[in-house]
Design an enzyme around this catalytic site. Structure first.
Site, PDB file in Angstrom:
ATOM      1  CB  THR A 133      -0.895  -0.011   1.263  1.00 27.95           C
ATOM      2  OG1 THR A 133      -1.432   1.283   1.472  1.00 27.95           O
ATOM      3  CG2 THR A 133      -0.107  -0.371   2.522  1.00 27.95           C
ATOM      4  CG  ASP A 134      -1.179   4.974  -0.932  1.00 27.28           C
ATOM      5  OD1 ASP A 134      -1.717   4.318  -0.016  1.00 27.28           O
ATOM      6  OD2 ASP A 134      -1.794   5.846  -1.574  1.00 27.28           O
ATOM      7  CD  GLU A 135      -3.536   3.363   4.162  1.00 26.24           C
ATOM      8  OE1 GLU A 135      -3.500   3.375   5.404  1.00 26.24           O
ATOM      9  OE2 GLU A 135      -4.561   3.091   3.513  1.00 26.24           O
ATOM     10  CE1 TYR A 159      -3.234  -2.648   5.672  1.00 27.23           C
ATOM     11  CE2 TYR A 159      -3.278  -0.295   5.200  1.00 27.23           C
ATOM     12  CZ  TYR A 159      -3.253  -1.609   4.761  1.00 27.23           C
ATOM     13  OH  TYR A 159      -3.243  -1.875   3.408  1.00 27.23           O
ATOM     14  CE  LYS A 163       0.243  -4.635   2.990  1.00 28.31           C
ATOM     15  NZ  LYS A 163      -0.041  -5.991   2.437  1.00 28.31           N
TER      16      LYS A 163
HETATM   17  P1  NAD Z   1      -9.390  -7.495   2.205  1.00 29.24           P
HETATM   18  O1  NAD Z   1      -9.393  -7.236   3.673  1.00 29.24           O
HETATM   19  O2  NAD Z   1     -10.624  -7.255   1.407  1.00 29.24           O
HETATM   20  O3  NAD Z   1      -8.971  -9.004   1.916  1.00 29.24           O
HETATM   21  C1  NAD Z   1      -7.926  -9.648   2.605  1.00 29.24           C
HETATM   22  C2  NAD Z   1      -8.101 -11.148   2.405  1.00 29.24           C
HETATM   23  O4  NAD Z   1      -7.019 -11.823   3.058  1.00 29.24           O
HETATM   24  C3  NAD Z   1      -9.403 -11.711   3.010  1.00 29.24           C
HETATM   25  O5  NAD Z   1     -10.022 -12.553   2.089  1.00 29.24           O
HETATM   26  C4  NAD Z   1      -8.922 -12.489   4.234  1.00 29.24           C
HETATM   27  O6  NAD Z   1      -9.755 -13.598   4.534  1.00 29.24           O
HETATM   28  C5  NAD Z   1      -7.547 -12.928   3.784  1.00 29.24           C
HETATM   29  N1  NAD Z   1      -6.624 -13.187   4.918  1.00 29.24           N
HETATM   30  C6  NAD Z   1      -6.443 -12.423   6.028  1.00 29.24           C
HETATM   31  N2  NAD Z   1      -5.531 -13.000   6.829  1.00 29.24           N
HETATM   32  C7  NAD Z   1      -5.124 -14.128   6.204  1.00 29.24           C
HETATM   33  C8  NAD Z   1      -4.171 -15.123   6.520  1.00 29.24           C
HETATM   34  N3  NAD Z   1      -3.452 -15.088   7.651  1.00 29.24           N
HETATM   35  N4  NAD Z   1      -3.998 -16.154   5.649  1.00 29.24           N
HETATM   36  C9  NAD Z   1      -4.724 -16.214   4.492  1.00 29.24           C
HETATM   37  N5  NAD Z   1      -5.637 -15.293   4.154  1.00 29.24           N
HETATM   38  C10 NAD Z   1      -5.830 -14.264   4.995  1.00 29.24           C
HETATM   39  O7  NAD Z   1      -8.164  -6.646   1.642  1.00 29.24           O
HETATM   40  P2  NAD Z   1      -7.957  -6.048   0.186  1.00 29.24           P
HETATM   41  O8  NAD Z   1      -8.510  -4.681   0.156  1.00 29.24           O
HETATM   42  O9  NAD Z   1      -8.357  -7.038  -0.811  1.00 29.24           O
HETATM   43  O10 NAD Z   1      -6.364  -5.899   0.181  1.00 29.24           O
HETATM   44  C11 NAD Z   1      -5.523  -6.901  -0.378  1.00 29.24           C
HETATM   45  C12 NAD Z   1      -4.082  -6.436  -0.275  1.00 29.24           C
HETATM   46  O11 NAD Z   1      -3.925  -5.213  -0.973  1.00 29.24           O
HETATM   47  C13 NAD Z   1      -3.636  -6.166   1.161  1.00 29.24           C
HETATM   48  O12 NAD Z   1      -2.326  -6.625   1.297  1.00 29.24           O
HETATM   49  C14 NAD Z   1      -3.694  -4.656   1.292  1.00 29.24           C
HETATM   50  O13 NAD Z   1      -2.729  -4.203   2.214  1.00 29.24           O
HETATM   51  C15 NAD Z   1      -3.346  -4.235  -0.117  1.00 29.24           C
HETATM   52  N6  NAD Z   1      -3.890  -2.935  -0.552  1.00 29.24           N
HETATM   53  C16 NAD Z   1      -5.222  -2.636  -0.384  1.00 29.24           C
HETATM   54  C17 NAD Z   1      -5.717  -1.426  -0.854  1.00 29.24           C
HETATM   55  C18 NAD Z   1      -7.174  -1.072  -0.735  1.00 29.24           C
HETATM   56  O14 NAD Z   1      -7.558   0.071  -1.056  1.00 29.24           O
HETATM   57  N7  NAD Z   1      -8.049  -1.969  -0.336  1.00 29.24           N
HETATM   58  C19 NAD Z   1      -4.847  -0.511  -1.473  1.00 29.24           C
HETATM   59  C20 NAD Z   1      -3.502  -0.855  -1.614  1.00 29.24           C
HETATM   60  C21 NAD Z   1      -3.037  -2.070  -1.169  1.00 29.24           C
HETATM   61  P1  TYD Z   2     -10.827   3.806   4.256  1.00 32.93           P
HETATM   62  O1  TYD Z   2     -11.780   3.396   3.192  1.00 32.93           O
HETATM   63  O2  TYD Z   2     -10.922   3.151   5.598  1.00 32.93           O
HETATM   64  O3  TYD Z   2      -9.353   3.640   3.644  1.00 32.93           O
HETATM   65  P2  TYD Z   2      -7.918   4.154   4.241  1.00 32.93           P
HETATM   66  O4  TYD Z   2      -8.070   4.517   5.656  1.00 32.93           O
HETATM   67  O5  TYD Z   2      -7.066   2.943   4.047  1.00 32.93           O
HETATM   68  O6  TYD Z   2      -7.523   5.305   3.366  1.00 32.93           O
HETATM   69  O7  TYD Z   2     -10.957   5.364   4.460  1.00 32.93           O
HETATM   70  C1  TYD Z   2     -10.807   6.265   3.389  1.00 32.93           C
HETATM   71  C2  TYD Z   2     -10.894   7.672   3.954  1.00 32.93           C
HETATM   72  O8  TYD Z   2     -12.235   7.883   4.426  1.00 32.93           O
HETATM   73  C3  TYD Z   2      -9.996   7.894   5.153  1.00 32.93           C
HETATM   74  O9  TYD Z   2      -9.499   9.228   5.098  1.00 32.93           O
HETATM   75  C4  TYD Z   2     -10.915   7.724   6.341  1.00 32.93           C
HETATM   76  C5  TYD Z   2     -12.249   8.208   5.821  1.00 32.93           C
HETATM   77  N1  TYD Z   2     -13.449   7.567   6.403  1.00 32.93           N
HETATM   78  C6  TYD Z   2     -14.494   8.367   6.891  1.00 32.93           C
HETATM   79  O10 TYD Z   2     -14.445   9.615   6.835  1.00 32.93           O
HETATM   80  N2  TYD Z   2     -15.585   7.734   7.424  1.00 32.93           N
HETATM   81  C7  TYD Z   2     -15.688   6.378   7.522  1.00 32.93           C
HETATM   82  O11 TYD Z   2     -16.712   5.862   8.064  1.00 32.93           O
HETATM   83  C8  TYD Z   2     -14.626   5.573   7.003  1.00 32.93           C
HETATM   84  C9  TYD Z   2     -14.681   4.076   7.072  1.00 32.93           C
HETATM   85  C10 TYD Z   2     -13.520   6.220   6.446  1.00 32.93           C
END
Ligand code: NAD
Ligand code: TYD
Length: 352
Positions: A133-135, A159, A163
């Site tokens: 992630t960019d975070e 988080y 990561k």
């Molecule tokens: P998500 O929470 O929707 O899915 C995570 C999945 O991993 C789930 O299906 C969960 O059951 C599985 N999981 C959790 N712990 C596990 C373990 N110990 N063993 C096997 N499976 C396990 O998350 P996502 O949004 O799909 O994110 C996927 C990846 O992308 C993550 O690594 C996250 O850090 C990264 N990412 C997410 C975003 C975003 O905006 N959602 C952006 C950038 C990077």
């Molecule tokens: P989120 O979807 O949780 O992603 P991330 O924290 O990984 O960026 O949140 C996106 C943005 O929205 C973040 O600045 C937090 C804000 N947010 C709210 O304002 N209200 C909410 O109920 C949630 C879940 C997030």
């Protein structure tokens, strides 16, 4: 050839699997622990495809992972598995250390042992692709340049710290042991099958259910939004053409303040499903207590992946967000089903 995809029942991992299985006959072994965020329903479109096999298990289970590697001899492992929600990491960081740090470490060890036992082309072609992630870069000021690959790591939440730790492990396994790794750092994703605890799906579902749309703080925090299928297309490019040991930032050049995102969703819903009383969904917006340590701005400089691998997002925010709202309108049952496992308790803890 075969690939193993971890976290395959989550939001982004399932999108990768659906895309890969939909466009190639290569076998995919998908591994997921099915936590509260993982749902087999995300894989329904590929469940009956002969090239797809689902395995229920944990990336930290070395016995299981080693067995899968020995049995299927994959050319790549793609690691999507993670605990992914910042607010949950604030209320309970332990699981984030378990999966994101310890789980990634164990997966790397299994991959190393497997890769060291390979020979010739199989060894040369093997890849461990880590999705991040960019975070990990921390937060930006209003006028700062977007995050590039050589930005300092300055994670601010449990988080992002977990990561960042996993990214460092992946890097070290390359430098120390020569494991052929690739890392991607992407901005915020949105799209179908997004678990409704994250901003965009939460707001769509709350709007439809007549509930408050919670905005943390002043709602002026900025995220750089990318449609999930653009992210998974980028990951495929990196897997096929990325340089070993390199990291690639992925983003949509699409910075938006949270309040603007929520207003956009409300106006699309006003258009597609107007409320019976004629009021706008925006009247449900409610400002709530800010997230502790809330990062103000994320933005990605995606020039490296554009230049080296010719990737560009196909979706604009306007087309992507409309598609997403339409998807939730026709799949409300999915969103209701996946929120049955302990979701109510979570809402109570987080929003009171
Ligand atoms: P998500 O929470 O929707 O899915 C995570 C999945 O991993 C789930 O299906 C969960 O059951 C599985 N999981 C959790 N712990 C596990 C373990 N110990 N063993 C096997 N499976 C396990 O998350 P996502 O949004 O799909 O994110 C996927 C990846 O992308 C993550 O690594 C996250 O850090 C990264 N990412 C997410 C975003 C975003 O905006 N959602 C952006 C950038 C990077
Ligand atoms: P989120 O979807 O949780 O992603 P991330 O924290 O990984 O960026 O949140 C996106 C943005 O929205 C973040 O600045 C937090 C804000 N947010 C709210 O304002 N209200 C909410 O109920 C949630 C879940 C997030």
């Amino acid at each position: 050839m075969t690939i193993i995809v971890t976290g395959s029942a989550g939001f982004i991992g399932s999108c990768y699997v659906r895309q890969h299985v939909g466009s190639s006959d290569e076998p995919v072994i998908s591994l997921d622990a099915l936590t509260y965020a993982g749902h087999l329903s995300t894989l329904l479109p590929v469940m009956d495809k002969p090239s797809h096999t689902f395995v229920h298990g944990n990336i930290g289970d070395k016995g299981l992972v080693s067995k899968l590697l020995a049995e299927h001899k994959p050319r790549a492992i793609l690691n999507f598995a993670a605990e992914s929600h910042v607010d949950r990491s604030i209320l309970g960081p332990e699981e984030f250390i378990q999966t994101n740090v310890l789980g990634t470490f164990r997966l790397l060890e299994c991959a190393r042992e497997y890769w060291q036992g390979l020979e010739g082309e199989a060894k040369a072609n093997f890849r461990f692709l880590h999705v991040s992630t960019d975070e990990v870069y921390g937060t930006l000021g209003k006028d700062d340049a977007p995050f590039a690959e050589d930005n300092k790591y300055e994670p601010n939440s449990p988080y992002s710290a977990s990561k960042a730790a996993s990214d460092h492990l992946v890097r070290a396994w390359h430098h120390t042991y020569g494991l052929p790794v690739l890392t991607t750092n992407c901005s915020n994703n949105y799209g179908p099958y997004h678990f409704p605890e994250k901003l965009i799906p939460l707001v769509i579902m709350n709007a439809l259910n007549g509930k408050p749309l919670p905005i943390y703080g002043d709602g002026q925090q900025i995220r750089d939004w990318l449609y999930v299928e653009d992210h998974t297309r980028a990951i495929r490019r990196v897997l096929e053409g990325g340089r070993l040991g390199e990291t690639y930032n992925i983003g949509g050049w699409n910075e938006k303040a949270n309040l603007d995102i929520v207003n956009t969703i409300c106006s699309i819903l006003d258009d597609l499903q107007p409320k019976a009383d004629g009021s706008s969904y925006a009247s449900q917006i409610t400002f709530v207590k800010d997230r502790p340590g809330h990062d103000r701005r994320y933005a990605i400089d995606a020039r490296k992946i554009e230049r080296e691998l010719g990737w560009k997002p196909e979706e604009t925010f306007e087309t992507g967000i409309r598609k997403t709202v339409e998807w939730y309108l026709t799949n409300q049952q999915w969103a209701t089903q996946v929120t049955e496992k302990g979701y109510r308790e979570w809402l109570e803890k987080q929003y009171g």
